[in-house]
Enzyme design. Structure first.
Site, PDB file in Angstrom:
ATOM      1  N   ARG A  29     -10.567  -5.826   3.892  1.00 54.75           N
ATOM      2  CA  ARG A  29      -9.676  -6.731   3.173  1.00 54.75           C
ATOM      3  C   ARG A  29     -10.522  -7.420   2.108  1.00 54.75           C
ATOM      4  O   ARG A  29     -10.973  -8.539   2.281  1.00 54.75           O
ATOM      5  CB  ARG A  29      -9.029  -7.748   4.125  1.00 54.75           C
ATOM      6  N   TYR A  87      26.459   6.060  14.156  1.00 53.80           N
ATOM      7  CA  TYR A  87      26.044   5.924  12.756  1.00 53.80           C
ATOM      8  C   TYR A  87      26.429   4.550  12.218  1.00 53.80           C
ATOM      9  O   TYR A  87      25.663   3.914  11.509  1.00 53.80           O
ATOM     10  CB  TYR A  87      26.693   7.016  11.885  1.00 53.80           C
ATOM     11  N   LYS A  98       5.014  -6.505  13.633  1.00 58.29           N
ATOM     12  CA  LYS A  98       3.986  -7.494  13.983  1.00 58.29           C
ATOM     13  C   LYS A  98       4.529  -8.385  15.097  1.00 58.29           C
ATOM     14  O   LYS A  98       4.563  -7.978  16.246  1.00 58.29           O
ATOM     15  CB  LYS A  98       3.597  -8.312  12.752  1.00 58.29           C
ATOM     16  N   PHE A 117       0.102 -10.647  -0.723  1.00 60.77           N
ATOM     17  CA  PHE A 117      -0.071  -9.603   0.267  1.00 60.77           C
ATOM     18  C   PHE A 117       0.133  -8.268  -0.451  1.00 60.77           C
ATOM     19  O   PHE A 117       0.935  -8.177  -1.382  1.00 60.77           O
ATOM     20  CB  PHE A 117       0.887  -9.737   1.457  1.00 60.77           C
ATOM     21  N   THR A 118      -0.592  -7.247  -0.026  1.00 58.21           N
ATOM     22  CA  THR A 118      -0.639  -5.967  -0.750  1.00 58.21           C
ATOM     23  C   THR A 118       0.752  -5.414  -1.087  1.00 58.21           C
ATOM     24  O   THR A 118       1.095  -5.241  -2.256  1.00 58.21           O
ATOM     25  CB  THR A 118      -1.416  -4.939   0.084  1.00 58.21           C
ATOM     26  N   ASP A 140       8.073 -14.832   3.978  1.00 61.89           N
ATOM     27  CA  ASP A 140       7.561 -13.639   4.657  1.00 61.89           C
ATOM     28  C   ASP A 140       7.212 -14.103   6.063  1.00 61.89           C
ATOM     29  O   ASP A 140       6.157 -14.697   6.287  1.00 61.89           O
ATOM     30  CB  ASP A 140       6.329 -13.113   3.912  1.00 61.89           C
ATOM     31  N   PHE A 177      -6.254   1.209  -1.019  1.00 57.78           N
ATOM     32  CA  PHE A 177      -7.036   1.069   0.222  1.00 57.78           C
ATOM     33  C   PHE A 177      -6.594   2.039   1.310  1.00 57.78           C
ATOM     34  O   PHE A 177      -7.380   2.409   2.176  1.00 57.78           O
ATOM     35  CB  PHE A 177      -6.981  -0.376   0.734  1.00 57.78           C
TER      36      PHE A 177
HETATM   37  C1  LIG Z   1       2.643  -5.814   7.340  1.00 59.18           C
HETATM   38  C2  LIG Z   1       3.084  -6.843   6.406  1.00 59.18           C
HETATM   39  C3  LIG Z   1       4.094  -6.590   5.469  1.00 59.18           C
HETATM   40  C4  LIG Z   1       4.708  -5.214   5.275  1.00 59.18           C
HETATM   41  O1  LIG Z   1       5.376  -4.774   6.383  1.00 59.18           O
HETATM   42  P1  LIG Z   1       5.377  -3.222   6.882  1.00 59.18           P
HETATM   43  O2  LIG Z   1       6.206  -3.279   8.111  1.00 59.18           O
HETATM   44  O3  LIG Z   1       3.962  -2.825   7.107  1.00 59.18           O
HETATM   45  O4  LIG Z   1       6.013  -2.425   5.815  1.00 59.18           O
HETATM   46  C5  LIG Z   1       4.494  -7.652   4.671  1.00 59.18           C
HETATM   47  N1  LIG Z   1       3.922  -8.859   4.747  1.00 59.18           N
HETATM   48  C6  LIG Z   1       2.936  -9.125   5.622  1.00 59.18           C
HETATM   49  C7  LIG Z   1       2.334 -10.483   5.670  1.00 59.18           C
HETATM   50  C8  LIG Z   1       2.469  -8.129   6.469  1.00 59.18           C
HETATM   51  O5  LIG Z   1       1.468  -8.383   7.315  1.00 59.18           O
END
Ligand SMILES: *Cc1c(COP(=O)(O)O)cnc(C)c1O
Length: 462
Positions: A387, A77, A263, A129-130, A220, A454
């Protein structure tokens, strides 16, 4: 687009050890699946998809090394050995001293937005970004786009369409004052612009400008390795730098970063904040126990963190990036050659089809990109993502649709998953839809959720 990757062909720097069968469906099966999903590819079941190019998020294939690492999971933990391996990899490759783990990227965005943003603040960034913008808004901030104009033009061949327009940035500082700007939200690469990179020169100039006003830059860095690849290929003076040198230099201009490890890091789940500022770190480390879990796991298992640590090193490997981005370029060039309108230059993680030009007879209110994702699925069982106006959501104050200049279908490639034959079939599928584009009509939205619509909205064909 002399990218160096074209003169000689490349092959994937790996061979297949395990295979996962995929199902080939009939058109009738796809028609009923799409109707059941309300014409939203997020609502399809994966068993009804033959080639899944919905996203590159969490869909990568792990290496034999990463799978072996899973067995080294220390599921304590507190104080798991795997956390310290992950922390060391992040410190080594990106140069940030402090790490706060989270279960994925948006959890890191949630925490950093809570720590840094006060109601009424303004957050400039290189295109929204969303999930990033959603957390900034939920914390009481307002996002302001300061990306260069070329980013909104799908036909512009600018090599760094992710760059910040420094004049726009100066104007935001003049209008709101530096005190109302807690940080600049800089993404590398810019997903919504088509996977477009930021240049090292731009980051450095932005840093110079912001330093003068006491405004930190937060990165980011979800696709930073792909961004570094483009810098190496395209930016004068960078050809001889290694990917790792470029990445360290990018990060050196920033105060901290958030990461969706799903990613670039070649794992199926994970994320974190990486920070320099002691006070920000302390607060984030405290908040993570409220929302995610203890600060040495943050919602990940020990084995997740071990695979992530190894994925970091694999993600910055030259040959990996060569074939990764090379595959995206291969697919993009194949459809562009036949006249299909795509965003140029071809991005790092996906080919973006320009739905405005693909279906010029449809108004944006008829959701052309959403419709096109459905048509491509019907054609060959290939799953893609909208998108455009659906992803852009509504203005929180006026309730109107946000109307982005870009109305795109994203064809995202998971890392190390599909072969060149899959790319050929994908291209052929897009071309089938292209051939009958004049007959394609729009959609109406019949269900609209309040947040990030979306993901769960439903549609009916007009
Ligand atoms: C996917 C993504 C996020 C969010 O990350 P999650 O792991 O899906 O929560 C943030 N910024 C960018 C540019 C992304 O592509």
């Amino acid at each position: 687009m002399a990218e160096g990757i074209r003169r000689r062909s490349w092959a994937e720097p790996w061979k297949v050890k395990v295979v996962e069968p995929v199902r080939v469906t009939t058109r009738a099966e796809r028609e009923s699946a799409l109707e059941e999903a309300g014409w939203n590819t997020f609502l399809l079941r994966s068993r009804d998809v033959t080639i899944d190019l919905l996203t590159d998020s969490g869909t990568s294939a792990m290496s034999a090394q990463q799978w072996a690492a899973m067995m080294l999971g220390d599921e304590a933990y507190a104080g798991s050995a795997n956390f310290y391996h992950m922390e060391e990899a992040i410190q080594t490759v990106y140069g940030y001293p402090h790490v706060v783990p989270t279960h994925q990227g948006r959890a890191a965005e949630h925490i950093i937005s809570k720590v840094l943003i006060s109601p009424g603040d303004v957050i400039p960034g290189n295109m929204y970004f969303t999930t990033t913008r959603m957390h900034q808004e939920l914390a009481g901030g307002t996002f302001v786009d300061v990306i260069i104009d070329e980013a909104h033009d799908p036909d512009s061949e600018h090599p760094f369409k992710g760059n910040v327009d420094l004049d726009k940035m100066r104007a935001v500082i003049r209008e709101h004052g530096a005190k109302r700007i807690p940080y600049v939200s800089l993404a590398a690469t810019v997903n919504m612009a088509g996977g477009q990179p930021v240049s090292l020169g731009n980051i450095s100039a932005l840093h110079e400008l912001c330093r003068g006003h006491g405004i930190p830059i937060y990165l980011d860095k979800t696709r930073i390795a792909e961004n570094a690849w483009f810098i190496k290929l395209r930016e004068p003076g960078c050809a001889d730098k290694s990917i790792r040198e470029i990445i360290l230099e990018m990060c050196s201009h920033t105060e901290g970063a958030w990461m969706s490890a799903k990613k670039d890091h070649l794992v199926n789940i994970g994320g974190y904040l990486a920070l320099r500022d002691e006070r920000v770190f302390e607060e984030a480390r405290n908040l993570v126990v409220v929302y995610e879990g203890l600060h040495t796991y943050g919602g990940m298992t020990g084995r997740d963190m071990e695979a992530l640590a190894r994925g970091i090193y694999e993600s910055v490997d030259h040959d990996h990036l060569h074939s990764r981005v090379g595959q995206v370029v291969y697919l993009g060039e194949k459809v562009a050659r036949e006249g299909v309108p795509i965003v140029k230059p071809i991005g790092g993680h996906a080919v973006f089809l320009n739905a405005r030009k693909f279906l010029p007879h449809l108004p944006q209110d008829a959701f052309p990109a959403q419709r096109l994702t459905g048509e491509i699925y019907l054609e060959g069982g290939v799953r893609t993502m909208e998108r455009g106006i659906v992803s852009a959501g509504r203005d929180m104050r006026t309730g109107e649709h946000n109307r982005p200049a870009l109305e795109l279908v994203r064809v995202a490639l998971p890392r190390r998953v599909y072969t060149q034959a899959h790319m050929d079939v994908t291209a052929e599928t897009v071309l089938e839809a292209w051939d009958r584009r004049d007959a394609i009509k729009g959609l109406e939205m019949v269900y609209e959720p309040k947040y990030l619509r979306f993901f769960q909205a439903r549609f009916r064909p007009l």
